[in-house]
Scaffold this motif. Sequence first.
Motif, short mmCIF file in Angstrom:
data_model
loop_
_atom_site.label_atom_id
_atom_site.label_comp_id
_atom_site.label_asym_id
_atom_site.label_seq_id
_atom_site.Cartn_x
_atom_site.Cartn_y
_atom_site.Cartn_z
N ALA A 80 -20.78 -6.12 -5.08
CA ALA A 80 -19.74 -6.76 -4.06
C ALA A 80 -18.95 -5.52 -3.31
O ALA A 80 -18.78 -4.63 -3.84
CB ALA A 80 -18.67 -7.50 -4.78
N THR A 81 -18.97 -5.92 -2.15
CA THR A 81 -18.48 -5.06 -1.01
C THR A 81 -16.85 -4.66 -1.39
O THR A 81 -16.25 -6.00 -1.52
CB THR A 81 -18.74 -5.29 0.57
OG1 THR A 81 -20.19 -5.34 0.52
CG2 THR A 81 -18.13 -4.21 1.07
N ARG A 82 -16.38 -3.89 -1.83
CA ARG A 82 -14.97 -3.61 -1.77
C ARG A 82 -14.28 -2.75 -0.75
O ARG A 82 -14.80 -1.87 -0.22
CB ARG A 82 -14.77 -2.90 -3.32
CG ARG A 82 -15.18 -3.62 -4.39
CD ARG A 82 -14.98 -2.87 -5.67
NE ARG A 82 -14.93 -3.56 -6.76
CZ ARG A 82 -15.88 -4.71 -7.19
NH1 ARG A 82 -16.52 -5.28 -6.30
NH2 ARG A 82 -15.76 -5.26 -8.33
N PHE A 83 -13.30 -3.44 -0.15
CA PHE A 83 -12.45 -2.98 0.74
C PHE A 83 -11.11 -2.28 0.35
O PHE A 83 -10.44 -3.03 -0.31
CB PHE A 83 -12.04 -4.00 1.87
CG PHE A 83 -13.49 -4.70 2.58
CD1 PHE A 83 -13.92 -4.15 3.66
CD2 PHE A 83 -14.07 -5.70 1.82
CE1 PHE A 83 -15.13 -4.72 4.17
CE2 PHE A 83 -15.22 -6.36 2.45
CZ PHE A 83 -15.61 -5.90 3.67
N THR A 84 -10.81 -1.18 0.80
CA THR A 84 -9.48 -0.66 0.40
C THR A 84 -8.59 -0.81 1.58
O THR A 84 -8.86 -0.36 2.77
CB THR A 84 -9.61 0.81 -0.03
OG1 THR A 84 -10.50 1.06 -1.13
CG2 THR A 84 -8.36 1.22 -0.33
N LEU A 85 -7.39 -1.29 1.61
CA LEU A 85 -6.71 -1.84 2.50
C LEU A 85 -4.94 -1.26 2.14
O LEU A 85 -4.80 -1.08 0.82
CB LEU A 85 -6.38 -3.18 2.62
CG LEU A 85 -7.52 -4.07 2.82
CD1 LEU A 85 -7.17 -5.45 2.53
CD2 LEU A 85 -8.20 -3.72 4.12
N LYS A 86 -4.47 -0.69 3.00
CA LYS A 86 -2.99 -0.23 2.86
C LYS A 86 -2.11 -0.84 3.56
O LYS A 86 -2.21 -1.84 4.39
CB LYS A 86 -2.79 1.40 3.42
CG LYS A 86 -2.70 1.50 4.91
CD LYS A 86 -2.39 2.91 5.25
CE LYS A 86 -1.72 3.14 6.31
NZ LYS A 86 -0.15 2.95 6.37
N ALA A 87 -0.84 -1.17 2.87
CA ALA A 87 0.10 -1.69 3.57
C ALA A 87 0.61 -1.13 4.84
O ALA A 87 0.83 0.24 4.95
CB ALA A 87 1.21 -1.85 2.52
N LEU A 88 1.21 -2.04 5.80
CA LEU A 88 1.58 -1.45 6.93
C LEU A 88 3.25 -1.67 6.98
O LEU A 88 3.74 -2.74 6.63
CB LEU A 88 1.01 -2.20 8.06
CG LEU A 88 -0.44 -2.22 8.25
CD1 LEU A 88 -0.79 -2.96 9.41
CD2 LEU A 88 -1.15 -0.57 8.22
N SER A 89 3.90 -0.48 7.40
CA SER A 89 5.22 -0.57 7.53
C SER A 89 5.70 -1.57 8.70
O SER A 89 4.85 -2.05 9.68
CB SER A 89 6.01 0.94 7.97
OG SER A 89 5.38 1.38 9.01
N PRO A 90 6.77 -1.93 8.86
CA PRO A 90 7.12 -2.71 9.83
C PRO A 90 6.94 -2.09 11.43
O PRO A 90 6.47 -2.65 12.15
CB PRO A 90 8.78 -2.89 9.83
CG PRO A 90 8.91 -2.99 8.39
CD PRO A 90 8.01 -1.82 7.94
N SER A 91 7.25 -0.87 11.63
CA SER A 91 7.04 -0.15 12.78
C SER A 91 5.30 0.04 12.99
O SER A 91 4.88 -0.18 14.20
CB SER A 91 7.47 1.35 12.75
OG SER A 91 6.91 2.09 11.54
N GLU A 92 4.70 0.24 11.65
CA GLU A 92 3.03 -0.08 12.27
C GLU A 92 2.64 -1.22 12.64
O GLU A 92 1.66 -1.33 13.56
CB GLU A 92 2.23 0.42 10.81
CG GLU A 92 2.41 2.00 10.56
CD GLU A 92 1.80 2.30 9.08
OE1 GLU A 92 1.13 3.37 8.98
OE2 GLU A 92 2.38 1.64 8.27
#
Length: 170
Positions: free
Chosen positions: A49-61
């Motif tokens: 299965a394809t795995r995606f790595t995601l990061k949290a975004l700050s309010p300013s991002e």
Amino acid sequence: MALTFLTNSEQTIDVVVTCDSEVKATDEQRSLYLKSGDLSDLGEVGESATRFTLKALSPSEREEAEVRAGAYSRSELGRMLWVESPSDQGEKARWHHALTDDERSAMSEYQAYLNRVYVEMLRSGLTHINGEEASVKQVDMIRPDSDRLTVVSELVLHIQRISLLGIEGK
């Protein structure tokens, strides 16, 4: 303490998408997984299965993504109509049919803005696909289009959840 603070906008999470042919799950499992982001809530996830790595975004991002998408030039009439539109598909179709041409145009412009926001959130939040550095262009190459749209929607949902609630959720 009464206020909740984002602990770290550099937090990352590995996710799969429910339209991946290597994911075998019931509708209930898919729904639970999309709310939690916890792979153990999903049925069977195959090794390939394809795995995606995601990061949290700050309010300013998140705000920067909205600005890049056109937040200051979006249609406010379109936003208002989008918020007011019925949730029932049949009722929504009749409601949309009764809109004036200007209202339909405004609604279309606002939907295009939302699509651009999703792309900008992915641009900021997608870091890797299967352990390799990734870009929005790779997601844009997913076919068929129905899978690409599902991938974009689900990845943005995960980014929003971890950005607002953290990886642990509520």
